[in-house]
Design a protein around this motif. Structure first.
Motif, PDB file in Angstrom:
ATOM      1  N   ASN A  30     -23.631 -22.870  39.040  1.00  0.00           N
ATOM      2  CA  ASN A  30     -22.486 -23.114  39.003  1.00  0.00           C
ATOM      3  C   ASN A  30     -21.737 -23.193  37.639  1.00  0.00           C
ATOM      4  N   LEU A  31     -22.396 -22.333  36.905  1.00  0.00           N
ATOM      5  CA  LEU A  31     -21.969 -21.860  35.417  1.00  0.00           C
ATOM      6  C   LEU A  31     -20.619 -21.135  35.133  1.00  0.00           C
ATOM      7  N   TYR A  32     -19.791 -21.756  34.840  1.00  0.00           N
ATOM      8  CA  TYR A  32     -18.223 -20.803  34.619  1.00  0.00           C
ATOM      9  C   TYR A  32     -18.426 -19.924  33.522  1.00  0.00           C
ATOM     10  N   ALA A  33     -19.109 -20.392  32.604  1.00  0.00           N
ATOM     11  CA  ALA A  33     -19.063 -19.316  31.262  1.00  0.00           C
ATOM     12  C   ALA A  33     -20.235 -19.646  30.629  1.00  0.00           C
ATOM     13  N   VAL A  34     -20.910 -18.444  29.904  1.00  0.00           N
ATOM     14  CA  VAL A  34     -21.949 -18.288  29.043  1.00  0.00           C
ATOM     15  C   VAL A  34     -21.688 -17.697  27.732  1.00  0.00           C
ATOM     16  N   TYR A  35     -22.318 -18.359  26.721  1.00  0.00           N
ATOM     17  CA  TYR A  35     -22.166 -18.027  25.428  1.00  0.00           C
ATOM     18  C   TYR A  35     -23.213 -17.987  24.535  1.00  0.00           C
ATOM     19  N   ARG A  36     -23.787 -17.152  24.371  1.00  0.00           N
ATOM     20  CA  ARG A  36     -25.251 -17.252  23.570  1.00  0.00           C
ATOM     21  C   ARG A  36     -25.157 -17.212  22.070  1.00  0.00           C
ATOM     22  N   THR A  37     -25.640 -17.896  21.310  1.00  0.00           N
ATOM     23  CA  THR A  37     -25.333 -18.132  19.738  1.00  0.00           C
ATOM     24  C   THR A  37     -26.663 -17.656  19.088  1.00  0.00           C
ATOM     25  N   ALA A  74     -17.750 -33.102  27.692  1.00  0.00           N
ATOM     26  CA  ALA A  74     -16.700 -32.983  28.811  1.00  0.00           C
ATOM     27  C   ALA A  74     -15.356 -33.025  28.362  1.00  0.00           C
ATOM     28  N   LEU A  75     -14.646 -31.980  28.473  1.00  0.00           N
ATOM     29  CA  LEU A  75     -13.205 -31.862  27.919  1.00  0.00           C
ATOM     30  C   LEU A  75     -12.176 -32.335  28.648  1.00  0.00           C
ATOM     31  N   PRO A  76     -11.214 -32.643  28.235  1.00  0.00           N
ATOM     32  CA  PRO A  76     -10.243 -33.072  29.069  1.00  0.00           C
ATOM     33  C   PRO A  76      -9.648 -32.235  30.185  1.00  0.00           C
ATOM     34  N   GLU A  77      -9.111 -32.741  31.295  1.00  0.00           N
ATOM     35  CA  GLU A  77      -8.872 -31.770  32.373  1.00  0.00           C
ATOM     36  C   GLU A  77      -7.754 -30.595  32.064  1.00  0.00           C
ATOM     37  N   ILE A  78      -7.174 -30.817  31.027  1.00  0.00           N
ATOM     38  CA  ILE A  78      -6.173 -29.831  30.755  1.00  0.00           C
ATOM     39  C   ILE A  78      -6.686 -28.472  30.373  1.00  0.00           C
ATOM     40  N   TYR A  79      -7.917 -28.598  30.012  1.00  0.00           N
ATOM     41  CA  TYR A  79      -8.443 -27.424  29.670  1.00  0.00           C
ATOM     42  C   TYR A  79      -8.817 -26.343  30.999  1.00  0.00           C
ATOM     43  N   GLN A  81      -6.841 -25.073  32.851  1.00  0.00           N
ATOM     44  CA  GLN A  81      -5.801 -24.240  32.844  1.00  0.00           C
ATOM     45  C   GLN A  81      -6.055 -22.941  32.103  1.00  0.00           C
ATOM     46  N   TYR A  82      -7.142 -23.066  31.482  1.00  0.00           N
ATOM     47  CA  TYR A  82      -7.354 -21.800  30.435  1.00  0.00           C
ATOM     48  C   TYR A  82      -8.674 -21.124  30.957  1.00  0.00           C
ATOM     49  N   GLU A  83      -8.779 -19.796  30.654  1.00  0.00           N
ATOM     50  CA  GLU A  83     -10.028 -19.067  30.891  1.00  0.00           C
ATOM     51  C   GLU A  83     -11.487 -19.832  30.460  1.00  0.00           C
ATOM     52  N   PRO A  84     -12.132 -20.070  31.221  1.00  0.00           N
ATOM     53  CA  PRO A  84     -13.666 -20.903  30.864  1.00  0.00           C
ATOM     54  C   PRO A  84     -14.325 -20.043  29.540  1.00  0.00           C
ATOM     55  N   GLN A  85     -14.279 -18.782  29.858  1.00  0.00           N
ATOM     56  CA  GLN A  85     -15.090 -18.029  28.782  1.00  0.00           C
ATOM     57  C   GLN A  85     -14.438 -18.247  27.515  1.00  0.00           C
ATOM     58  N   GLN A  86     -13.203 -18.139  27.340  1.00  0.00           N
ATOM     59  CA  GLN A  86     -12.382 -18.146  26.070  1.00  0.00           C
ATOM     60  C   GLN A  86     -12.488 -19.671  25.379  1.00  0.00           C
ATOM     61  N   VAL A  87     -12.494 -20.685  26.270  1.00  0.00           N
ATOM     62  CA  VAL A  87     -12.556 -22.179  25.923  1.00  0.00           C
ATOM     63  C   VAL A  87     -13.959 -22.273  25.397  1.00  0.00           C
ATOM     64  N   LEU A  88     -15.172 -21.650  26.003  1.00  0.00           N
ATOM     65  CA  LEU A  88     -16.394 -21.868  25.702  1.00  0.00           C
ATOM     66  C   LEU A  88     -16.594 -21.272  24.019  1.00  0.00           C
ATOM     67  N   THR A  89     -16.060 -20.034  24.106  1.00  0.00           N
ATOM     68  CA  THR A  89     -16.063 -19.086  22.882  1.00  0.00           C
ATOM     69  C   THR A  89     -15.593 -19.773  21.699  1.00  0.00           C
ATOM     70  N   PHE A  91     -14.307 -22.943  21.303  1.00  0.00           N
ATOM     71  CA  PHE A  91     -14.975 -24.286  21.001  1.00  0.00           C
ATOM     72  C   PHE A  91     -16.330 -23.921  20.433  1.00  0.00           C
ATOM     73  N   THR A  92     -17.257 -23.391  20.718  1.00  0.00           N
ATOM     74  CA  THR A  92     -18.583 -22.910  20.075  1.00  0.00           C
ATOM     75  C   THR A  92     -18.335 -22.435  18.701  1.00  0.00           C
ATOM     76  N   GLU A  93     -17.449 -21.510  18.631  1.00  0.00           N
ATOM     77  CA  GLU A  93     -17.119 -20.879  17.233  1.00  0.00           C
ATOM     78  C   GLU A  93     -16.790 -21.907  16.198  1.00  0.00           C
ATOM     79  N   GLU A  94     -15.886 -22.822  16.729  1.00  0.00           N
ATOM     80  CA  GLU A  94     -15.238 -23.980  15.653  1.00  0.00           C
ATOM     81  C   GLU A  94     -16.426 -24.909  15.406  1.00  0.00           C
ATOM     82  N   PHE A  95     -17.222 -25.247  16.266  1.00  0.00           N
ATOM     83  CA  PHE A  95     -18.157 -26.267  16.328  1.00  0.00           C
ATOM     84  C   PHE A  95     -19.091 -25.598  15.113  1.00  0.00           C
ATOM     85  N   ARG A  96     -19.540 -24.298  15.247  1.00  0.00           N
ATOM     86  CA  ARG A  96     -20.251 -23.774  14.463  1.00  0.00           C
ATOM     87  C   ARG A  96     -19.609 -23.561  13.148  1.00  0.00           C
TER      88      ARG A  96
END
Length: 100
Positions: A30-37, A74-79, A81-89, A91-96
């Motif tokens: 059930n993964l919507y997006a994967v991002y390997r760092t 867990a992000l707010p439900e508003i997310y 509306q956006y493409e899961p892969q882009q949200v993950l990418t 979010f991860t890059e901003e965190f890094r």
């Protein structure tokens, strides 16, 4: 019903086992997006586990070695509306960027 975001942090005493579970397509259907760092393969996680265990032994601490920490966010439900892969990418890059 309004949902709120949250962060759950877990201590991992077997980071290689957790990474194997997370990256298994059979177990994570059930993964919507994967991002390997950490690059391809499990060498990064094996090295991290080994170094954490070595440092734990050197410290003389008792109990279990915490090899890593896992954040479940867990992000707010508003997310939805956006493409899961882009949200993950993004979010991860901003965190890094902020925390290295």
């Amino acid at each position: 019903m309004a949902r709120h975001s949250f962060i759950q942090m877990s201590k991992l005493s077997n980071v290689r086992g957790r990474i194997s579970y997370i990256t298994s397509h059979a177990k994570q259907e059930n993964l919507y997006a994967v991002y390997r760092t950490a690059g391809a393969g499990h060498s990064f996680w094996s090295n991290l586990a080994r170094e954490s265990q070595q440092e734990f032994k050197r410290s003389g601490a008792e109990g279990k070695c915490i090899e890593a920490r896992e954040l479940i966010i867990a992000l707010p439900e508003i997310y939805t509306q956006y493409e899961p892969q882009q949200v993950l990418t993004d979010f991860t890059e901003e965190f890094r960027r902020r925390y290295g």
